[in-house]
Write an enzyme that holds these catalytic residues in place. Sequence first.
Site: not given
Ligand code: F6P
Length: 346
Positions: A276, A278, A125-126, A168-169
């Site tokens: 999440h 997103q 998604i980033d 996020m990102g």
């Molecule tokens: O890389 C995708 C992402 O959603 C990032 O935007 C975010 O920082 C990270 O993953 C969150 O990860 P997790 O699901 O392990 O909390």
Amino acid sequence: MKIGVLTGGGDCPGLNAVIRAVVRKSDTLSSRVVGLRNGWKGLLDPSSMDLDGKMVSGILHIGGTIIGTSRTNPFKDAGGPEKALKNLRILGLEALIAIGGEDTLGAAAKLYEMGLPVVGVPKTIDNDLSGTDFTFGFDTAVSTATDAIDRIHTTAESHNRVMVVEVMGRNAGWIATFSGIAGGADVILVPEIPIDLDEVCDLILRRHSRGKSFSIVVVAEGAHFVEKPGAGGELVLQEAPKDEFGHVRLGGISQVLAKAIEKRTNFESRYVVLGHIQRGGSPTAHDRVLATRFGVFATEMVHRGEFGKMAALQGNRIVAVPLAEATATLKTVDMGIYGIAKEFFG
Ligand code: F6P
């Protein structure tokens, strides 16, 4: 030919669409597909499932991944890469399609150098993977964030508030910039440009002096303040250990920012962390099409023996780019597009 497929890293909408495309295309080329469960974990500690037309029927529009994912790093423990290569042979796999972001595909690039016949598909998604204009999953995340900003707009206006929306990102401002433009944000803050609190408050004050009684600030989770006395400079983190690829868990900048804006401007402020949400749910039509194109192309690459490369979108064409190139540097936000966003600040 027997092909393995795995999904690694954070999930995102469109993963199932790729898996479906790989299975359906393989079928036409008389190949079999096996799904490795939970990313690289399914290869290190073999766990797999046969994937046929029946298994992938009806999954095109479903979020998540039917084969599971994890942030397992095959290079974390000594002997991990050798184990992965050995297990590929034991499972009788002649090729592997790794669907992932910079971590999963970074590991794939190194394993390719050690002899793994692997092809990559760019997911996140980033949208921070080099070599491709867009990754699948990004469009859905932007749509979800935009929808949230639209909703936040009405409550911001009713209450005359400053609303700070955190998206996020990780260390790239793609989601913030695109959802901020689409949602009509008054200020967009990204990791690529440190936050100057004076500037942010000036923009909000300017807007309110024009008769507006509310503002929307979109901030990327990885954005941080300019380093100056009393203004920090460090990332805002959630308390958690690093993952196997050494990433910290970001989150919380919107809370700090909303408090600071309220203190400086006296405008009542609130913050929202989209988190999440997103990453969940059904992929947009754009992501379904992109994921399907990637899946078909990656399967063709496998049959051409084009290993060590990733299917990528360049312009409107799907092309093959070396995994090493795609994972060498993070693709940060395009400053031309951010410049467009800035035209609408304040
Ligand atoms: O890389 C995708 C992402 O959603 C990032 O935007 C975010 O920082 C990270 O993953 C969150 O990860 P997790 O699901 O392990 O909390």
